[in-house]
Design a protein around this motif. Structure first.
Motif, PDB file in Angstrom:
ATOM      1  N   THR A  56      34.352  34.178  46.891  1.00 49.78           N
ATOM      2  CA  THR A  56      35.374  33.633  45.857  1.00 49.78           C
ATOM      3  C   THR A  56      35.066  33.976  44.457  1.00 49.78           C
ATOM      4  O   THR A  56      36.068  34.025  43.794  1.00 49.78           O
ATOM      5  N   HIS A  57      33.935  34.041  44.291  1.00 49.37           N
ATOM      6  CA  HIS A  57      33.318  34.426  42.665  1.00 49.37           C
ATOM      7  C   HIS A  57      32.324  35.705  42.611  1.00 49.37           C
ATOM      8  O   HIS A  57      31.841  35.948  43.491  1.00 49.37           O
ATOM      9  N   TYR A  58      32.410  36.134  41.359  1.00 44.34           N
ATOM     10  CA  TYR A  58      31.648  37.295  41.153  1.00 44.34           C
ATOM     11  C   TYR A  58      31.169  37.217  39.482  1.00 44.34           C
ATOM     12  O   TYR A  58      31.772  36.496  38.927  1.00 44.34           O
ATOM     13  N   GLY A  59      29.932  37.859  39.547  1.00 44.52           N
ATOM     14  CA  GLY A  59      29.505  37.741  37.996  1.00 44.52           C
ATOM     15  C   GLY A  59      30.454  38.717  37.200  1.00 44.52           C
ATOM     16  O   GLY A  59      30.480  39.957  37.448  1.00 44.52           O
ATOM     17  N   LYS A  60      30.784  38.240  35.983  1.00 44.60           N
ATOM     18  CA  LYS A  60      31.764  38.840  34.973  1.00 44.60           C
ATOM     19  C   LYS A  60      31.088  39.467  33.884  1.00 44.60           C
ATOM     20  O   LYS A  60      31.486  40.274  33.320  1.00 44.60           O
ATOM     21  N   GLU A  68      46.661  38.090  44.187  1.00 48.97           N
ATOM     22  CA  GLU A  68      45.247  38.928  44.007  1.00 48.97           C
ATOM     23  C   GLU A  68      44.384  38.815  45.064  1.00 48.97           C
ATOM     24  O   GLU A  68      43.485  40.136  45.218  1.00 48.97           O
ATOM     25  N   THR A  69      44.641  37.818  45.926  1.00 48.29           N
ATOM     26  CA  THR A  69      43.234  37.459  46.795  1.00 48.29           C
ATOM     27  C   THR A  69      43.958  37.681  48.341  1.00 48.29           C
ATOM     28  O   THR A  69      43.639  36.639  49.167  1.00 48.29           O
ATOM     29  N   LYS A  70      44.837  38.296  48.740  1.00 49.58           N
ATOM     30  CA  LYS A  70      45.553  38.442  50.086  1.00 49.58           C
ATOM     31  C   LYS A  70      44.307  39.031  51.142  1.00 49.58           C
ATOM     32  O   LYS A  70      44.757  38.401  52.177  1.00 49.58           O
ATOM     33  N   ARG A  71      43.401  39.105  50.891  1.00 46.38           N
ATOM     34  CA  ARG A  71      42.261  39.379  52.101  1.00 46.38           C
ATOM     35  C   ARG A  71      41.597  38.422  52.469  1.00 46.38           C
ATOM     36  O   ARG A  71      41.063  38.246  53.506  1.00 46.38           O
ATOM     37  N   PHE A  72      41.894  37.187  51.569  1.00 45.84           N
ATOM     38  CA  PHE A  72      41.045  35.947  52.250  1.00 45.84           C
ATOM     39  C   PHE A  72      41.876  35.108  53.028  1.00 45.84           C
ATOM     40  O   PHE A  72      43.017  35.073  52.674  1.00 45.84           O
ATOM     41  N   GLU A  73      41.055  34.524  53.845  1.00 47.59           N
ATOM     42  CA  GLU A  73      41.833  33.684  54.786  1.00 47.59           C
ATOM     43  C   GLU A  73      42.500  32.503  54.439  1.00 47.59           C
ATOM     44  O   GLU A  73      43.838  31.824  54.603  1.00 47.59           O
ATOM     45  N   SER A  74      41.753  31.879  53.468  1.00 48.18           N
ATOM     46  CA  SER A  74      42.478  30.562  52.657  1.00 48.18           C
ATOM     47  C   SER A  74      42.213  30.853  51.120  1.00 48.18           C
ATOM     48  O   SER A  74      41.558  31.410  50.492  1.00 48.18           O
ATOM     49  N   ILE A  75      43.320  29.750  50.535  1.00 52.01           N
ATOM     50  CA  ILE A  75      43.399  30.151  49.293  1.00 52.01           C
ATOM     51  C   ILE A  75      43.241  28.678  48.629  1.00 52.01           C
ATOM     52  O   ILE A  75      43.940  27.594  49.071  1.00 52.01           O
ATOM     53  N   GLY A 122      25.841  34.834  30.521  1.00 50.67           N
ATOM     54  CA  GLY A 122      27.211  35.137  31.066  1.00 50.67           C
ATOM     55  C   GLY A 122      27.726  34.125  31.997  1.00 50.67           C
ATOM     56  O   GLY A 122      27.390  32.941  31.808  1.00 50.67           O
ATOM     57  N   TYR A 123      28.544  34.530  32.925  1.00 52.47           N
ATOM     58  CA  TYR A 123      29.175  33.691  33.482  1.00 52.47           C
ATOM     59  C   TYR A 123      29.978  34.300  34.787  1.00 52.47           C
ATOM     60  O   TYR A 123      29.989  35.553  34.938  1.00 52.47           O
ATOM     61  N   ILE A 124      30.298  33.349  35.956  1.00 51.51           N
ATOM     62  CA  ILE A 124      30.935  34.085  37.100  1.00 51.51           C
ATOM     63  C   ILE A 124      32.502  33.681  36.862  1.00 51.51           C
ATOM     64  O   ILE A 124      32.772  32.763  36.298  1.00 51.51           O
ATOM     65  N   GLY A 125      33.558  34.359  37.690  1.00 50.89           N
ATOM     66  CA  GLY A 125      34.808  34.007  37.641  1.00 50.89           C
ATOM     67  C   GLY A 125      35.331  34.282  39.204  1.00 50.89           C
ATOM     68  O   GLY A 125      34.568  34.998  39.936  1.00 50.89           O
ATOM     69  N   ARG A 126      36.697  34.052  39.264  1.00 51.38           N
ATOM     70  CA  ARG A 126      37.215  34.559  40.587  1.00 51.38           C
ATOM     71  C   ARG A 126      37.029  35.876  40.909  1.00 51.38           C
ATOM     72  O   ARG A 126      37.218  36.721  39.876  1.00 51.38           O
ATOM     73  N   ILE A 127      36.684  36.319  42.161  1.00 50.99           N
ATOM     74  CA  ILE A 127      36.584  37.807  42.276  1.00 50.99           C
ATOM     75  C   ILE A 127      37.967  38.345  42.439  1.00 50.99           C
ATOM     76  O   ILE A 127      38.999  37.739  42.935  1.00 50.99           O
ATOM     77  N   SER A 128      38.035  39.545  41.752  1.00 45.53           N
ATOM     78  CA  SER A 128      39.461  40.362  42.084  1.00 45.53           C
ATOM     79  C   SER A 128      39.159  41.634  42.903  1.00 45.53           C
ATOM     80  O   SER A 128      38.113  41.997  43.252  1.00 45.53           O
ATOM     81  N   GLN A 129      40.286  42.287  42.948  1.00 47.54           N
ATOM     82  CA  GLN A 129      40.269  43.313  43.881  1.00 47.54           C
ATOM     83  C   GLN A 129      39.703  44.494  43.249  1.00 47.54           C
ATOM     84  O   GLN A 129      39.045  45.434  43.714  1.00 47.54           O
ATOM     85  N   LYS A 130      39.481  44.577  41.796  1.00 49.75           N
ATOM     86  CA  LYS A 130      38.977  45.500  41.108  1.00 49.75           C
ATOM     87  C   LYS A 130      37.494  45.453  41.368  1.00 49.75           C
ATOM     88  O   LYS A 130      36.703  46.290  41.228  1.00 49.75           O
ATOM     89  N   PHE A 156      29.830  25.172  43.778  1.00 54.06           N
ATOM     90  CA  PHE A 156      30.381  25.462  42.399  1.00 54.06           C
ATOM     91  C   PHE A 156      29.392  25.728  41.444  1.00 54.06           C
ATOM     92  O   PHE A 156      28.226  25.296  41.359  1.00 54.06           O
ATOM     93  N   ARG A 157      29.499  26.814  40.738  1.00 50.33           N
ATOM     94  CA  ARG A 157      28.658  27.124  39.752  1.00 50.33           C
ATOM     95  C   ARG A 157      28.653  26.136  38.289  1.00 50.33           C
ATOM     96  O   ARG A 157      29.850  25.869  37.941  1.00 50.33           O
ATOM     97  N   GLN A 158      27.614  25.813  37.943  1.00 51.44           N
ATOM     98  CA  GLN A 158      27.441  25.152  36.400  1.00 51.44           C
ATOM     99  C   GLN A 158      26.665  25.599  35.668  1.00 51.44           C
ATOM    100  O   GLN A 158      25.425  25.951  35.894  1.00 51.44           O
ATOM    101  N   TYR A 159      26.840  25.490  34.088  1.00 52.13           N
ATOM    102  CA  TYR A 159      25.914  25.903  33.186  1.00 52.13           C
ATOM    103  C   TYR A 159      25.502  24.495  32.401  1.00 52.13           C
ATOM    104  O   TYR A 159      26.252  24.255  31.478  1.00 52.13           O
ATOM    105  N   PRO A 160      24.477  24.054  32.790  1.00 52.59           N
ATOM    106  CA  PRO A 160      24.097  22.761  32.358  1.00 52.59           C
ATOM    107  C   PRO A 160      23.918  22.615  30.735  1.00 52.59           C
ATOM    108  O   PRO A 160      24.363  21.571  29.800  1.00 52.59           O
ATOM    109  N   LEU A 161      23.732  23.761  29.921  1.00 50.55           N
ATOM    110  CA  LEU A 161      23.462  23.530  28.592  1.00 50.55           C
ATOM    111  C   LEU A 161      24.748  24.337  27.832  1.00 50.55           C
ATOM    112  O   LEU A 161      24.832  24.356  26.571  1.00 50.55           O
TER     113      LEU A 161
END
Length: 655
Positions: A200-204, A123-130, A175-183, A161-166
């Motif tokens: 690497t991450h994006y608001g979902k 899914e993330t071929k554009r990134f230099e490292s995985i 809401g939450y963030i997750g791994r960024i996708s090509q979409k 890294f994102r954290q939601y303390p509560l």
């Protein structure tokens, strides 16, 4: 003769000079040839190695994502630093799987890590490292550093890294963030793509999604000379990152906790807002979920539990759940009657306990009826027959045109994604909604149940809250929003978020009639027992909405029905009556009567808002029956409830 000798001598000298020059040129070319041989043959391997080992690389540096807090500074979403084990597949000598096998000898790499890595490679071929493994322990980092020389193309990186303390508290709002996708990348404007290089991450979902670009910040870069193994040799140039802006939400997280605890295990939604500013004070959707599960990619087990749950915890009910409003619709019907001249406050009907339309009987909730009913009594005692008659006289299109100005059937414009419109029915709506010619026709009998908030009427809890705010604030209220202020990530300067204020052309004397009746609901009507002894003056309206129709000669019996087929409980509230500072709209799914199941939750919310009171014990809800385990889920409750073209009989259980 002398001239000939001189000419021959000059020619010989010229030829000698030419020969000398030619020898010099040949000697220079010979030297160049020797140098080329030295560089290209003797030193070939040496210079090839140097050329290969030194390269220029543009390395993006990620900005720190903005922090989210509540109105009082309580942190709802923040960042923390941790180490990740990352692989650049192009730099791996041999098969990637073999390298991972070797790494697993001294670092705990699970099967989940492997599956996630393979998916990211696709899914993330554009990134230099995985990322292979996140959140390494200090011991694991130390083990790898010792062995790093064996693994070119594998590095340990420090990432945020994102954290939601509560956890689950206010999860649907944040809401939450997750791994960024090509979409996600494809949806970005062209000018924004560069800013997301290396991201690497994006608001979902939630605020994380709707304010993604505000929170993200500006990506920096380092132009570096790196070795073939990826190790930095020296930095050539840099551009600093700009951290993302911080968001201050209008939510009072303590009020949010009070309401969520009051719901307990029940399903439902609540919106509390300030009508003057449009600020959302509490945004509750129950059940909720833990957004931390999504940050680094949710595992299959947790996803299946959330996605297949009969209680549907991923549904953002305040903006996605569409429900019949039940009797909470009656104050709006009363105002329409006054504004359009269909009723005066003192005009009364005689209620026999039903309304006969042709051969069809629409029953009131009270057997034998409410007697003589004027407008005040119709709201205070929630008389169905009064509104059956009124709806029949007004007609569906007249109701539609009046109700539309309150935002029913329209998006409110709240700063959250995926808001539904709901359904405010009209003859035109029905013509467009159905393909079958017979279904396109509007039948007069369908109009009757609209008067009590049933039939095709389906609105979101947010729409109901906003409409109530417009009504009780004398026709003027700001559009709802969750972000109160945006704080600059560098200067920390705050800019308030201001939304449009809507003003309706309504007669003040008519509004006062309806507000006085809603105050009567709390003082002497269906909510009087719940709000007895409150230290503030409030108004409200109870509501109970059918999920399924009841046939002729049948009586509603909750015990005999599956849990998800039982009536919904609703309540709308505002206080103080003269100058409302808070408006509440809530629904408790399949919980029965609004007076016994929904109104007590509103009481707890207002007790905290005005008096600072919290529940006596965590999770207690005085006056609300203890919830069951709810073995069956609400398959229909979030969809429009459609009634037959001309129902044989309506049986609406009311307060």
């Amino acid at each position: 003769m002398s001239n000939l000798n001189n000419t021959d001598r000059e020619l010989r000298h010229f030829r000698n000079r030419i020969m000398a020059l030619a020898v010099l040129v040949l000697f220079c070319f010979f030297l160049l040839l020797l140098r080329f041989v030295w560089l290209q043959v003797v030193r070939h391997s040496n210079y090839v190695a140097q050329a290969e080992e030194n390269r220029i690389s543009i390395v993006p540096t990620m900005p720190s994502r903005g922090i989210i807090t509540d109105r009082n500074g309580v942190v709802l979403a923040n960042n923390y630093s941790a180490y990740t084990l990352e692989i650049t597949p192009a730099k791996i000598e041999g098969k990637v799987d073999e390298v991972i096998d070797e790494l697993s000898l001294f670092i705990d790499i699970t099967s989940r890590d492997r599956k996630r890595f393979r998916r990211r490679m696709e899914e993330t071929k554009r990134f230099e490292s995985i990322v292979l493994k996140s959140k390494l322990t200090d011991e694991e980092v130390a083990r790898f550093i010792v062995q790093r020389y064996r693994f070119p193309g594998v590095e340990v990186q420090a990432r945020m890294f994102r954290q939601y303390p509560l956890g689950e508290v206010a999860a649907h709002a944040i809401g939450y963030i997750g791994r960024i996708s090509q979409k996600d990348i494809d949806r970005l404007p062209e000018e924004e793509e560069t800013n997301y290089q290396g991201t690497t991450h994006y608001g979902k979902e939630g605020i994380e999604k709707s304010y993604e670009r505000v929170l993200h910040g500006v990506t920096g870069y380092e132009e570096m000379e790196v070795s073939a193994s990826g190790r930095a040799v020296r930095t050539l140039s840099t551009r600093s990152t700009v951290p993302g802006n911080n968001l201050v939400l209008s939510i009072d997280i303590e009020l949010q906790r009070v309401v969520e605890e009051a719901f307990g295990k029940r399903r439902g939604a609540l919106i509390a807002m300030d009508p003057a500013t449009g600020e959302i004070l509490a945004y509750v959707s129950k059940p909720a979920f833990n957004p931390n599960l999504f940050v680094d990619g949710i595992d299959q087990q947790n996803w299946d539990e959330l996605n297949t749950s009969i209680n549907r915890p991923l549904i953002n009910r305040p903006v996605r759940g569409a429900y019949p409003p039940g009797s909470t619709y009656k104050p709006f019907m009363a105002l329409a009657a006054l504004e359009l001249g269909y009723r005066t406050p003192r005009a009364a009907i005689s209620d026999p306990g039903y309304f006969l339309y042709g051969n069809h009987r629409f029953r009131d909730d009270k057997v034998g009826g409410h007697g003589i009913v004027d407008m005040y009594k119709s709201i205070v005692q929630s008389c169905d027959t009064y509104y059956y008659i009124l709806a029949s006289e007004m007609g569906v299109d007249t109701m539609h045109d009046f109700m539309k100005q309150f935002g029913f059937g329209e998006q409110t414009g709240i700063d959250l994604p995926h808001e539904r419109k709901g359904i405010l029915p009209s003859t035109e709506w029905k013509r467009n909604a159905y393909r079958n010619p017979n279904q396109k026709k509007w039948y007069a009998g369908e109009t009757i149940s609209l008067g009590i908030g049933q039939g095709y009427n389906t609105f979101t809890p947010l729409q109901l809250a906003y409409a109530t705010a417009l009504l009780v604030s004398n026709g003027s209220a700001a559009r709802p929003h969750l972000v109160k202020e945006i704080e600059d990530g560098v200067t920390h300067e705050r800019k308030p978020v201001v939304t449009e204020t809507v003003r309706l052309e309504l007669k003040q004397e008519n509004i006062e009639v309806v507000k006085r009746a809603m105050a009567g609901v709390v003082k002497e009507g269906t909510a009087a027992r719940v709000f007895g002894g409150a230290g503030y003056v409030s108004g409200g309206k109870t509501g109970t909405a059918q999920v399924i129709g009841i046939g002729k000669n049948e009586k509603y019996n909750a015990v005999a029905l599956a849990e998800h087929k039982r009536d919904h409980a609703l309540y709308t509230a505002f206080a103080p009556v003269d100058n409302p500072k808070i408006v509440i709209a809530l629904i408790v799914e399949n919980a029965g009567f609004g007076a016994s199941a929904a109104a007590p939750i509103a009481r707890k919310a207002m007790d905290y808002f005005f008096l600072g009171k919290k529940p006596v014990s965590e999770g207690s809800t005085r006056g609300v029956p203890e919830p069951d385990d709810y073995p069956e889920g609400p398959d229909e409750v979030l969809q429009p409830i459609l009634t037959p073209a001309i129902p044989e009989e309506e049986n609406t259980e009311e307060e």
